[in-house]
Scaffold this active site. Structure first.
Site, PDB file in Angstrom:
ATOM      1  CD  GLU A 101      -3.244   0.246   0.443  1.00  0.00           C
ATOM      2  OE1 GLU A 101      -2.860   1.221  -0.246  1.00  0.00           O
ATOM      3  OE2 GLU A 101      -4.443  -0.046   0.608  1.00  0.00           O
TER       4      GLU A 101
ATOM      5  CG  ASP B  71      -6.078   8.418   6.502  1.00  0.00           C
ATOM      6  OD1 ASP B  71      -5.998   8.673   7.707  1.00  0.00           O
ATOM      7  OD2 ASP B  71      -6.577   9.220   5.695  1.00  0.00           O
TER       8      ASP B  71
ATOM      9  CE  LYS C 114      -2.265  10.815   6.175  1.00  0.00           C
ATOM     10  NZ  LYS C 114      -3.444  11.452   5.530  1.00  0.00           N
TER      11      LYS C 114
ATOM     12  CG  PHE D 148      -4.150  15.319   1.570  1.00  0.00           C
ATOM     13  CD1 PHE D 148      -4.894  14.146   1.479  1.00  0.00           C
ATOM     14  CD2 PHE D 148      -3.716  15.918   0.392  1.00  0.00           C
ATOM     15  CE1 PHE D 148      -5.193  13.579   0.243  1.00  0.00           C
ATOM     16  CE2 PHE D 148      -4.020  15.369  -0.840  1.00  0.00           C
ATOM     17  CZ  PHE D 148      -4.766  14.199  -0.922  1.00  0.00           C
ATOM     18  CB  ILE D 149       1.474  13.456   2.043  1.00  0.00           C
ATOM     19  CG1 ILE D 149       1.046  11.969   2.102  1.00  0.00           C
ATOM     20  CG2 ILE D 149       1.847  13.952   3.435  1.00  0.00           C
ATOM     21  CD1 ILE D 149       2.186  11.005   2.449  1.00  0.00           C
TER      22      ILE D 149
ATOM     23  CG  ASP E 215      -4.368  10.916  -6.518  1.00  0.00           C
ATOM     24  OD1 ASP E 215      -4.370  10.108  -5.568  1.00  0.00           O
ATOM     25  OD2 ASP E 215      -5.395  11.275  -7.100  1.00  0.00           O
TER      26      ASP E 215
ATOM     27  NE  ARG F 286      -2.548   8.462  -9.228  1.00  0.00           N
ATOM     28  CZ  ARG F 286      -3.204   8.062  -8.135  1.00  0.00           C
ATOM     29  NH1 ARG F 286      -2.520   7.712  -7.064  1.00  0.00           N
ATOM     30  NH2 ARG F 286      -4.514   8.024  -8.101  1.00  0.00           N
TER      31      ARG F 286
HETATM   32  P1  5GP Z   1      -7.765   4.481   4.613  1.00  0.00           P
HETATM   33  O1  5GP Z   1      -8.399   5.606   5.375  1.00  0.00           O
HETATM   34  O2  5GP Z   1      -8.791   3.505   4.137  1.00  0.00           O
HETATM   35  O3  5GP Z   1      -6.658   3.829   5.395  1.00  0.00           O
HETATM   36  O4  5GP Z   1      -7.082   5.130   3.331  1.00  0.00           O
HETATM   37  C1  5GP Z   1      -7.786   5.179   2.136  1.00  0.00           C
HETATM   38  C2  5GP Z   1      -7.009   5.736   1.006  1.00  0.00           C
HETATM   39  O5  5GP Z   1      -7.016   7.136   1.159  1.00  0.00           O
HETATM   40  C3  5GP Z   1      -5.544   5.380   0.849  1.00  0.00           C
HETATM   41  O6  5GP Z   1      -5.317   4.160   0.206  1.00  0.00           O
HETATM   42  C4  5GP Z   1      -5.095   6.539  -0.019  1.00  0.00           C
HETATM   43  O7  5GP Z   1      -5.400   6.260  -1.375  1.00  0.00           O
HETATM   44  C5  5GP Z   1      -5.951   7.678   0.481  1.00  0.00           C
HETATM   45  N1  5GP Z   1      -5.214   8.544   1.398  1.00  0.00           N
HETATM   46  C6  5GP Z   1      -5.198   8.535   2.739  1.00  0.00           C
HETATM   47  N2  5GP Z   1      -4.409   9.503   3.223  1.00  0.00           N
HETATM   48  C7  5GP Z   1      -3.914  10.152   2.141  1.00  0.00           C
HETATM   49  C8  5GP Z   1      -3.014  11.257   1.981  1.00  0.00           C
HETATM   50  O8  5GP Z   1      -2.481  11.868   2.920  1.00  0.00           O
HETATM   51  N3  5GP Z   1      -2.743  11.630   0.694  1.00  0.00           N
HETATM   52  C9  5GP Z   1      -3.282  11.015  -0.391  1.00  0.00           C
HETATM   53  N4  5GP Z   1      -2.938  11.458  -1.579  1.00  0.00           N
HETATM   54  N5  5GP Z   1      -4.120   9.964  -0.269  1.00  0.00           N
HETATM   55  C10 5GP Z   1      -4.426   9.542   0.984  1.00  0.00           C
HETATM   56 MG    MG Z   2      -4.429   3.476  -1.658  1.00  0.00          MG
END
Ligand code: 5GP
Ligand code: MG
Length: 176
Positions: free
Chosen positions: A100, A104, A132, A153-154, A160, A166
């Protein structure tokens, strides 16, 4: 400073720091899977760059597969998932390492783990480039974490903002 669509981002993690973190992960995984042939299962689109660097540094036999599932737009996690697509390889009785870009809340990972478990792999572990800890809501163990970051947020290194960023070889964070 860079601009993507309507937002400004500032440099956060350098390319050399990222590559060093990936090299360390690859070394660890190479040792853990010595004598085995794991399948690296990249979660598209975000993981493509991490996966490339990880595999270049991995020592030993391994296989590669990709899957795609989450819909994620803008800077908020939607929590709405799509179906798992693209995974045609039979993973039954294989060691699988989910790759991955970022974990998040962990919703995506949990969803993916549940679907993959039904396919009866020999084992499943997770490698994520970014994590995170303050946002993580699940109990699933993440065995291989590249870099822990604050709840910001990165973009860059595969990640992206609405389709852009990307290709950046380093990581930027949203300017507040
Ligand atoms: P989850 O909350 O399910 O762990 O993360 C879901 C998706 O959110 C990740 O796979 C990623 O694609 C996107 N995501 C989460 N945090 C970030 C971030 O800081 N930057 C970006 N570009 N995408 C994020
Ligand atoms: Mg992802």
């Amino acid at each position: 400073m860079i601009t993507l669509h309507d937002k400004t981002f500032v440099p956060f993690i350098s390319e050399s720091e990222i590559n060093q973190a990936i090299k360390n992960l690859a070394d660890k995984i190479s040792i853990d899977y010595k004598g085995e042939t794991p399948i690296f299962l990249g979660v598209l689109n975000g993981a493509f760059m991490f996966l490339g660097e990880l595999m270049k540094n991995y020592k030993g036999n391994c296989e590669l597969s990709f899957t795609k599932l989450a819909s994620y737009h803008g800077t908020m996690t939607s929590g709405i998932m799509k179906n798992l697509i693209g995974l045609n390889e039979n993973i039954e009785n294989h060691h699988v390492i989910i790759v991955e870009d970022i974990v998040d809340t962990g919703h995506t990972l949990e969803y993916l783990m549940n679907i993959l478990a039904e396919k009866k792999p020999k084992s499943i572990k997770t490698a994520t480039l970014f994590f995170k800890p303050d946002a993580y809501k699940k109990n699933i163990k993440i065995e291989y974490i590249g870099i822990e970051i604050p709840n910001k947020f990165i973009v860059g290194y595969g990640l992206d903002y609405d389709g852009l960023g990307r290709n950046l070889p380093e990581v930027y964070q949203l300017k507040i």
